[in-house]
Write a protein that holds these residues in place. Structure first.
Motif, PDB file in Angstrom:
ATOM      1  N   GLU A 121       0.932  -1.291   0.058  1.00 30.96           N
ATOM      2  CA  GLU A 121      -0.051  -0.106  -0.246  1.00 30.96           C
ATOM      3  C   GLU A 121       0.853   1.422   0.023  1.00 30.96           C
ATOM      4  O   GLU A 121       0.764   2.267  -0.692  1.00 30.96           O
ATOM      5  CB  GLU A 121      -0.952   0.068   1.238  1.00 30.96           C
ATOM      6  CG  GLU A 121      -1.870   0.971   1.217  1.00 30.96           C
ATOM      7  CD  GLU A 121      -2.867   1.052   2.276  1.00 30.96           C
ATOM      8  OE1 GLU A 121      -4.018   1.783   2.303  1.00 30.96           O
ATOM      9  OE2 GLU A 121      -2.729   0.206   3.193  1.00 30.96           O
ATOM     10  N   GLN A 122       1.953   1.312   0.829  1.00 30.94           N
ATOM     11  CA  GLN A 122       2.877   2.281   0.750  1.00 30.94           C
ATOM     12  C   GLN A 122       3.480   2.696  -0.470  1.00 30.94           C
ATOM     13  O   GLN A 122       3.694   3.823  -1.108  1.00 30.94           O
ATOM     14  CB  GLN A 122       4.074   2.102   1.981  1.00 30.94           C
ATOM     15  CG  GLN A 122       5.093   3.460   2.298  1.00 30.94           C
ATOM     16  CD  GLN A 122       5.840   2.827   2.999  1.00 30.94           C
ATOM     17  OE1 GLN A 122       6.110   1.750   3.576  1.00 30.94           O
ATOM     18  NE2 GLN A 122       6.402   3.885   3.652  1.00 30.94           N
ATOM     19  N   ALA A 123       4.069   1.578  -1.030  1.00 36.81           N
ATOM     20  CA  ALA A 123       4.636   1.747  -2.381  1.00 36.81           C
ATOM     21  C   ALA A 123       3.604   2.256  -3.432  1.00 36.81           C
ATOM     22  O   ALA A 123       3.924   3.064  -4.279  1.00 36.81           O
ATOM     23  CB  ALA A 123       5.296   0.318  -2.778  1.00 36.81           C
ATOM     24  N   LEU A 124       2.518   1.956  -3.586  1.00 38.97           N
ATOM     25  CA  LEU A 124       1.507   2.045  -4.493  1.00 38.97           C
ATOM     26  C   LEU A 124       1.025   3.679  -4.142  1.00 38.97           C
ATOM     27  O   LEU A 124       0.798   4.425  -5.524  1.00 38.97           O
ATOM     28  CB  LEU A 124       0.253   1.373  -4.388  1.00 38.97           C
ATOM     29  CG  LEU A 124       0.576  -0.161  -5.062  1.00 38.97           C
ATOM     30  CD1 LEU A 124      -0.748  -1.034  -4.665  1.00 38.97           C
ATOM     31  CD2 LEU A 124       0.912  -0.069  -6.383  1.00 38.97           C
ATOM     32  N   LYS A 125       1.024   4.009  -3.115  1.00 42.69           N
ATOM     33  CA  LYS A 125       0.574   5.400  -2.658  1.00 42.69           C
ATOM     34  C   LYS A 125       1.652   6.374  -3.088  1.00 42.69           C
ATOM     35  O   LYS A 125       1.218   7.370  -3.810  1.00 42.69           O
ATOM     36  CB  LYS A 125       0.248   5.511  -1.345  1.00 42.69           C
ATOM     37  CG  LYS A 125      -1.013   5.081  -0.803  1.00 42.69           C
ATOM     38  CD  LYS A 125      -1.159   5.340   0.691  1.00 42.69           C
ATOM     39  CE  LYS A 125      -2.556   5.009   1.119  1.00 42.69           C
ATOM     40  NZ  LYS A 125      -2.758   5.183   2.600  1.00 42.69           N
ATOM     41  N   HIS A 126       2.883   5.943  -3.115  1.00 41.72           N
ATOM     42  CA  HIS A 126       3.876   6.866  -3.628  1.00 41.72           C
ATOM     43  C   HIS A 126       3.903   6.860  -5.100  1.00 41.72           C
ATOM     44  O   HIS A 126       4.391   7.929  -5.578  1.00 41.72           O
ATOM     45  CB  HIS A 126       5.326   6.084  -3.108  1.00 41.72           C
ATOM     46  CG  HIS A 126       6.712   6.885  -3.682  1.00 41.72           C
ATOM     47  ND1 HIS A 126       6.783   8.309  -3.286  1.00 41.72           N
ATOM     48  CD2 HIS A 126       7.654   6.325  -4.330  1.00 41.72           C
ATOM     49  CE1 HIS A 126       7.814   8.409  -3.980  1.00 41.72           C
ATOM     50  NE2 HIS A 126       8.370   7.196  -4.549  1.00 41.72           N
ATOM     51  N   ALA A 127       3.816   5.741  -5.655  1.00 38.24           N
ATOM     52  CA  ALA A 127       3.619   5.590  -7.283  1.00 38.24           C
ATOM     53  C   ALA A 127       2.563   6.589  -7.676  1.00 38.24           C
ATOM     54  O   ALA A 127       2.862   7.248  -8.774  1.00 38.24           O
ATOM     55  CB  ALA A 127       3.561   4.155  -7.795  1.00 38.24           C
ATOM     56  N   SER A 128       1.296   6.635  -6.938  1.00 39.30           N
ATOM     57  CA  SER A 128       0.255   7.517  -7.663  1.00 39.30           C
ATOM     58  C   SER A 128       0.428   9.134  -7.407  1.00 39.30           C
ATOM     59  O   SER A 128      -0.210   9.848  -8.228  1.00 39.30           O
ATOM     60  CB  SER A 128      -0.998   6.955  -6.576  1.00 39.30           C
ATOM     61  OG  SER A 128      -0.786   7.445  -5.150  1.00 39.30           O
ATOM     62  N   ARG A 129       1.518   9.444  -6.741  1.00 37.40           N
ATOM     63  CA  ARG A 129       1.763  10.575  -6.300  1.00 37.40           C
ATOM     64  C   ARG A 129       2.672  11.147  -7.538  1.00 37.40           C
ATOM     65  O   ARG A 129       2.763  12.529  -7.509  1.00 37.40           O
ATOM     66  CB  ARG A 129       2.303  10.883  -5.210  1.00 37.40           C
ATOM     67  CG  ARG A 129       1.445  10.637  -3.903  1.00 37.40           C
ATOM     68  CD  ARG A 129       1.977  11.170  -2.498  1.00 37.40           C
ATOM     69  NE  ARG A 129       1.184  10.530  -1.434  1.00 37.40           N
ATOM     70  CZ  ARG A 129       1.498   9.546  -0.441  1.00 37.40           C
ATOM     71  NH1 ARG A 129       2.818   9.153  -0.837  1.00 37.40           N
ATOM     72  NH2 ARG A 129       1.011   9.184   0.390  1.00 37.40           N
TER      73      ARG A 129
END
Length: 252
Positions: free
Chosen positions: A118-126
């Motif tokens: 979840e942390q990695a995907l959130k970072h990617a989405s930004r």
């Protein structure tokens, strides 16, 4: 990307040669609000085909796969006009440095944990598309590719480097002549020479030749020329490159 509402979830492509790993990650992504699985596949070649068709926001990419490795897949994805964010997933942490050298957004060790995912995907989405394009361009040279990617409309075609007879610069583009025909790529001859220095040699200011494909160096009325296996015409050799060319051919 920041303004995308929850009603339009970010899409994810899962790439892993092991079915249990794909199924686990697919289940974890399905548990995360705002994310959806666009598709999954087991090979790097399939991944390139699906990315150009599905256009996922993020690719969860295994590194150690037979054939085309995750590192090379990421490099080919970086040639797209709008590359997806790449998050590597692997059981081998010795690949971490190489992964970040290829400008991955994230790096997850298997078994992938929900919180880290979840942390990695959130970072990617930004990250915005220009930021992703910048990330996809390595600052440091990486190991030479085993394939060269060619854009064919909205698809990527892979050419095995071992099958390439020569690269020839022609104004803005470079022609790639290989055993099954020829293609145009938007890469510089100088950068190709640096990357494939072990197996290619400069024959002319606009010509880079695969040493393994050279049949003979011939003396002509105009100087010297190269004859390549499978090529009907000889290729020009400049006097400036002759000494280095002879040296490289004698070493091969």
């Amino acid at each position: 990307m920041n303004a995308t509402p929850r009603s339009a979830p970010f899409s994810v492509l899962i790439v892993d040669d092991e079915l249990p790993a794909r199924e686990r990650i697919e289940r974890l992504v399905g548990e995360l609000a705002g994310w959806s699985v666009a598709g999954s596949c087991a090979t790097g070649v399939e991944a390139l085909q699906l990315v150009t068709r599905l256009k996922p926001a993020v690719v969860l990419l295994d590194i150690r796969m037979p054939g085309l490795t995750g590192i090379e897949v990421a490099r080919h994805l970086g040639t797209l006009e709008e590359p997806p964010a790449v998050v590597f997933t692997t059981a081998y942490d010795e690949y971490a440095l190489q992964a970040f050298e290829s400008q991955a957004v994230g790096y997850l060790l298997k078994p992938v944990r929900r919180e880290r995912l979840e942390q990695a995907l959130k970072h990617a989405s930004r990250l915005s598309p220009p930021q992703l394009k910048q990330l996809a361009t390595p600052e440091q040279p990486l190991a030479a590719r085993q394939h060269v990617a060619v854009r064919v409309r909205d698809d990527l075609k892979l050419i095995l480097v071992a099958d390439i007879r020569f690269f020839r610069a022609d104004q803005k583009y470079v022609t790639v002549r290989h055993t099954r025909g020829e293609e145009l790529i938007d890469e510089s001859l100088r950068e190709l020479e640096e990357e494939f220095a072990r197996d290619f040699v400069r024959a002319h200011r606009s010509l880079l030749v695969g040493i393994a494909h050279v049949e003979a160096l011939e003396h002509t009325s105009d100087g010297f020329a190269l004859r390549l296996r499978g090529e009907p015409d000889v290729l020009p050799v400049s006097r400036r490159q002759l000494a280095e060319l002879r040296k490289r051919l004698s070493e091969h």
